[in-house]
Design a protein around this motif. Sequence first.
Motif, PDB file in Angstrom:
ATOM      1  N   SER A  40       1.976  -8.939  10.536  1.00 48.31           N
ATOM      2  CA  SER A  40       3.050  -8.028  10.136  1.00 48.31           C
ATOM      3  C   SER A  40       2.547  -6.593  10.029  1.00 48.31           C
ATOM      4  CB  SER A  40       3.698  -8.477   8.826  1.00 48.31           C
ATOM      5  OG  SER A  40       2.767  -8.453   7.765  1.00 48.31           O
ATOM      6  N   VAL A  44       4.178  -3.470  11.948  1.00 44.09           N
ATOM      7  CA  VAL A  44       4.630  -2.256  11.257  1.00 44.09           C
ATOM      8  C   VAL A  44       3.945  -1.025  11.840  1.00 44.09           C
ATOM      9  CG1 VAL A  44       4.512  -1.016   9.038  1.00 44.09           C
ATOM     10  CG2 VAL A  44       5.325  -3.372   9.109  1.00 44.09           C
ATOM     11  N   TRP A  48       5.743   2.049  13.857  1.00 45.00           N
ATOM     12  CA  TRP A  48       5.543   3.434  13.408  1.00 45.00           C
ATOM     13  C   TRP A  48       4.996   4.289  14.549  1.00 45.00           C
ATOM     14  CZ3 TRP A  48       1.238   5.211   9.553  1.00 45.00           C
ATOM     15  CH2 TRP A  48       1.459   6.532   9.191  1.00 45.00           C
ATOM     16  N   LEU A  59       7.797   5.193   4.769  1.00 44.83           N
ATOM     17  CA  LEU A  59       8.780   4.235   4.259  1.00 44.83           C
ATOM     18  C   LEU A  59       8.338   2.789   4.512  1.00 44.83           C
ATOM     19  CD1 LEU A  59      11.643   3.853   3.036  1.00 44.83           C
ATOM     20  CD2 LEU A  59      12.495   3.841   5.388  1.00 44.83           C
ATOM     21  N   LEU A  60       7.867   2.518   5.744  1.00 44.70           N
ATOM     22  CA  LEU A  60       7.518   1.144   6.126  1.00 44.70           C
ATOM     23  C   LEU A  60       6.277   0.609   5.414  1.00 44.70           C
ATOM     24  CD1 LEU A  60       8.179   1.044   9.986  1.00 44.70           C
ATOM     25  CD2 LEU A  60       9.480  -0.074   8.179  1.00 44.70           C
ATOM     26  N   PRO A  62       4.838   1.244   2.362  1.00 43.90           N
ATOM     27  CA  PRO A  62       5.028   0.734   0.997  1.00 43.90           C
ATOM     28  C   PRO A  62       5.918  -0.518   0.949  1.00 43.90           C
ATOM     29  CG  PRO A  62       5.400   3.099   1.053  1.00 43.90           C
ATOM     30  CD  PRO A  62       5.244   2.634   2.469  1.00 43.90           C
ATOM     31  N   ILE A  63       6.919  -0.577   1.814  1.00 46.61           N
ATOM     32  CA  ILE A  63       7.760  -1.775   1.860  1.00 46.61           C
ATOM     33  C   ILE A  63       6.932  -2.972   2.311  1.00 46.61           C
ATOM     34  CG2 ILE A  63       9.703  -2.875   3.048  1.00 46.61           C
ATOM     35  CD1 ILE A  63      11.088  -0.122   3.048  1.00 46.61           C
ATOM     36  N   TRP A  64       6.130  -2.771   3.359  1.00 48.75           N
ATOM     37  CA  TRP A  64       5.260  -3.846   3.834  1.00 48.75           C
ATOM     38  C   TRP A  64       4.305  -4.297   2.727  1.00 48.75           C
ATOM     39  CZ3 TRP A  64      -0.084  -3.811   4.118  1.00 48.75           C
ATOM     40  CH2 TRP A  64      -0.654  -4.940   4.724  1.00 48.75           C
ATOM     41  N   ALA A  66       4.622  -4.033  -0.514  1.00 47.04           N
ATOM     42  CA  ALA A  66       5.341  -4.715  -1.596  1.00 47.04           C
ATOM     43  C   ALA A  66       5.714  -6.142  -1.192  1.00 47.04           C
ATOM     44  CB  ALA A  66       6.593  -3.922  -1.971  1.00 47.04           C
ATOM     45  N   VAL A  67       6.191  -6.312   0.035  1.00 51.50           N
ATOM     46  CA  VAL A  67       6.566  -7.650   0.511  1.00 51.50           C
ATOM     47  C   VAL A  67       5.333  -8.553   0.595  1.00 51.50           C
ATOM     48  CG1 VAL A  67       7.428  -8.936   2.514  1.00 51.50           C
ATOM     49  CG2 VAL A  67       8.645  -6.915   1.706  1.00 51.50           C
TER      50      VAL A  67
END
Length: 171
Positions: A40, A44, A48, A59-60, A62-64, A66-67
């Motif tokens: 993943s 990502v 990007w 954006l991507l 920190p989301i990655w 966190a997930v």
Amino acid sequence: MEHSSAETIADGIEHQLDPRWIPVQRILAAIPTIIVAGVSFVFVMSLWAARGILFLGLLLLPIWAAVMAAFAWQLQRWPALAYRFSSYRVDQAGIEIRQGVYWRTITTVPRSRVQHTDVSQGPLERRFGLGTLVIYTAGTAHSKVNVSGLAFDVARRIRAHLLPDDQSDAV
């Protein structure tokens, strides 16, 4: 002596799995976590790089992160939950296995239905002194029942108890 140890295992008391099962399951959970995180992350970063937009990466990532952190936390937390809701009981009639966090199942295997049994150990189980008892029964539903997370000697004692008293082959 072997016969008396097989009898003492059939005490009719509900027992938890061996607590060493929790770290084994955590190590096994780490393998897919690392693979999913790596694949993943490459996805990502490729997304990007293909877009070339700085904001998208900000954006991507920190989301990655966190997930992946939530995924890793859940996979590390789950074995302790599963352990809490897993137990077995051996008596003269056979073995009863209870398991399941959300959907709980009780599997009862009477000694009279046992065709044969195996005790196996994977590399991690061997390192931690654990084993998996595999019970093969007559019939179609639950014809193969696995009980993992047992101390190796306990698995062997349960196996000895579940085997028919007459070990001769009837052909």
